[in-house]
Design an enzyme around this catalytic site. Structure first.
Site: not given
Ligand code: M6R
Length: 605
Positions: A481, A2, A477, A74, A27, A98-99, A500, A600, A484
């Site tokens: 990527k 949010c 990673e 969100w 956000r 937010n929270g 395995h 984010k 997502e």
């Molecule tokens: O702000 P942060 O680095 O702590 O966020 C952690 C994850 O939420 C963040 O890296 C997330 O996995 C990415 N958006 C993926 O691209």
């Protein structure tokens, strides 16, 4: 999660809110809304959907005023619908939140709110409790309400009878505030402050801030005026916007050479890594017996690369723990464990809570954070900032590689502090690190070739990514990527594990991306690739330039990575994997920067 914005002054609050919400939309983007306060009347315009939908609605409704609050959501409590969108209103109170309020059910019962609420949100309950306590003194009502709340909150509140004023209070969830040329503004992060001013402050927890056209005042919960610790935004504001790229993700991928330079160069003195400016004493790096990295998502994947580096080069044990699991696995950390918390936003709640726990156990701590003054930076004993600048795309790219750059520096400084490396070895390592930006530039020049490679997996339902050691770490990673931003199911698999069980899933319809960059693992990795090829899989291979592949066979899709020392090959390979994910998403016509269901900044557990 949010985004919140509040503004009061002489400007057109509707326009200011909508522009700010666009900047904060990363956000959370389930629904959005604004409330404007004018002459004791509060007008709310809100709806499910994106900020652009809200903008269209505002064009019809035409809310007016010079004082307002806005929110992009969100969803946590309550589905995605107009009623659950913020702002929420109860009696004379209008607020955004937010929270998560954990005890909202108890509060609903205690203040007999059942039937009086119009949304399913925990946030509306806070508005109702504030209304219950409000007798003309906003500070008293806020104080009394906050003492009843359990959970996390960043609240911006307007009272109908407090013209032109916005009050804010927070626990855990962030708020920054600033004075503008004609008033004052608050926000979840500096992205929305930057268009107004470079001077801002991070609101401390359990303080009340009051914004008025005359500026900002802050009080602690006992009502005493509190001093404000002003900071300066050190982002290059001219770098804002998409810079001519269709999406932030592409812009942020392209920025990597520059932001890596900015992250490493100030920390290299006389050819050696140097954390004097950060005040990190060598003892903290020399004395620890083990390291525990805590982080989530991409940041955790950066930690896995750090683990390989530190274990191989320093010879001490490193655990990388998903921060979201840390507390549930009876963590063993103590004064001999150096805790490294990694977070782009510096606000990820799981990482923050894990860090706080580790500090209580007496662990020394260093955090690697991108956002200045963020909660994790403040909760940590030491902080090293990555200089990635604002990362707006939900998919993290430049934050990841700048986190890696810092981990290389930590490894080298640790080796120096422990007297493990000769001067020559330090120089060699640091020179190679300094070569990273130009090597990345070479990969970025091949963008169109990588675009063609991405085309080979565009229509896949499932993709496997295989490699060993460091190659496996970066594939985790690369796979995240791809998932997502493209919604293709993908799995990174340690190639030795395939036999395995998982190899049963390999067919001619399952493309495999293989990364081979480590000399000591090359022949085993190539054999594993042969095994999937024999089962019909089409393989996209990333391998070092000049590398021979004596085994023969067909290699229809090969990308030759510019050569670096093996320990650094993760850098060029990561850029290729980022670009593959990006182009698949782009070519599928998806909203690359705002993938479905995500946000984010993850400030809920
Ligand atoms: O702000 P942060 O680095 O702590 O966020 C952690 C994850 O939420 C963040 O890296 C997330 O996995 C990415 N958006 C993926 O691209």
């Amino acid at each position: 999660m949010c985004g919140i914005i509040g503004y009061t002054g002489k400007g057109n609050a509707q326009k200011i809110m909508l522009d700010a919400l666009e900047l904060l939309e990363y956000r959370g983007y389930d629904s959005a809304g604004i409330a404007l306060l004018k002459e004791g009347q509060t007008q709310i315009v809100k709806r499910a959907g994106r900020v652009k939908d809200l903008r269209n609605l505002c064009a019809e409704v035409k809310p007016e005023g010079t004082c307002g609050i806005g929110h992009t959501r969100w969803a946590t409590h309550g589905g995605v619908c107009d009623e659950n969108a913020h702002p929420h209103r109860f009696g004379r109170i209008t607020l955004i939140h937010n929270g998560i309020i954990e005890n909202y059910r108890e509060l609903t019962e205690k203040y007999a709110l059942e039937g009086a609420l119009v949304s399913e949100t925990d946030s509306e309950v806070v508005a109702a409790v504030l209304e219950h306590f409000y007798a003309g003194d906003p500070y008293s009502a806020i104080r009394r309400t906050v003492l009843k709340l359990k959970g996390t909150f960043a609240l911006a509140i307007m009272f109908d009878d407090q013209p032109d004023k916005i009050y804010a209070v927070r626990n855990v969830s962030p708020i920054v505030a600033a004075v503008t040329k004609d008033g004052a503004v608050l926000s979840s992060d500096v992205a929305a402050i930057v268009p107004f001013t470079a001077d801002y402050f991070v609101m401390p927890e359990f303080h009340v801030v009051c914004l008025s056209p005359g500026g900002v005042e802050m009080f602690d919960l006992s009502g005493d005026k509190a001093p404000i610790d002003w900071q300066k935004v050190d982002w290059d504001v001219s770098r804002g916007g998409k810079g001519g790229y269709p999406f932030y993700m592409e812009k942020e991928i392209m920025e990597q050479p520059q932001v890596i330079r900015e992250t490493i160069l100030p920390r290299i003195k006389d050819g050696r890594p140097d954390f004097t400016a950060e005040g990190i004493p060598d003892e903290i790096l020399a004395a620890c017996k083990r390291i525990c990295v805590i982080a989530c998502g991409t940041a955790m994947h950066a930690g896995l690369v750090g683990k390989s580096l530190i274990q191989a080069m320093i010879g001490i044990h490193v655990d990388v723990v998903m921060a979201s699991e840390f507390m549930y696995n009876d963590p063993v950390v103590d004064k001999d464990t150096l805790v490294i918390a990694i977070s782009q936003s510096g606000e990820t709640i799981d990482t923050l809570e894990a860090l706080k726990f580790a500090r209580k156990c007496g662990s020394p701590s260093i955090s690697i954070v991108n956002v200045k003054g963020a909660s994790i930076a403040r909760a940590s004993e030491h902080v090293i900032y990555t200089c990635a600048g604002p990362e707006i795309a939900v998919a993290s790219t430049k934050a990841y590689t700048t986190q890696l750059a810092v981990l290389y520096l930590i490894t080298a400084r640790m080796a120096v502090a422990r007297g493990l490396w000769s001067g020559e070895k330090v120089t060699e390592f640091i020179e190679e690190l300094q070569r990273v930006p130009q090597v990345m530039e070479r990969v970025l020049e091949d963008k169109e070739e990588i675009h063609r490679l991405a085309g080979t997996i565009l229509n896949a339902r499932d993709v496997f990514m295989i490699g060993r050691g460091l190659d496996y770490s970066i594939l985790l990673e690369g796979s995240l990527k791809l998932k997502e931003v493209s919604y293709i199911h993908s799995e990174a698999y340690a190639s030795g594990e395939l036999k395995h069980g998982t190899i049963a899933l390999i067919t001619e319809d399952t493309p495999v991306i293989a990364v081979v960059t480590q000399d000591k693992l090359k022949s085993k990795e190539l054999s594993n690739i042969r095994e999937v090829q024999s089962r019909g899989a089409r393989v996209v291979l990333l391998i070092k330039e000049h590398e021979t592949m004596d085994e023969g066979g067909e290699w229809s899709c090969v990308y030759r990575l510019p050569q670096m020392a093996d320990a650094f090959m993760v850098m060029p390979a990561s850029v290729v994997l980022q670009l593959i994910a990006y182009f698949v998403s782009l070519d599928k016509g998806l909203d690359v920067d705002k993938p479905r269901n995500l946000a984010k900044v993850v400030t809920v557990e």
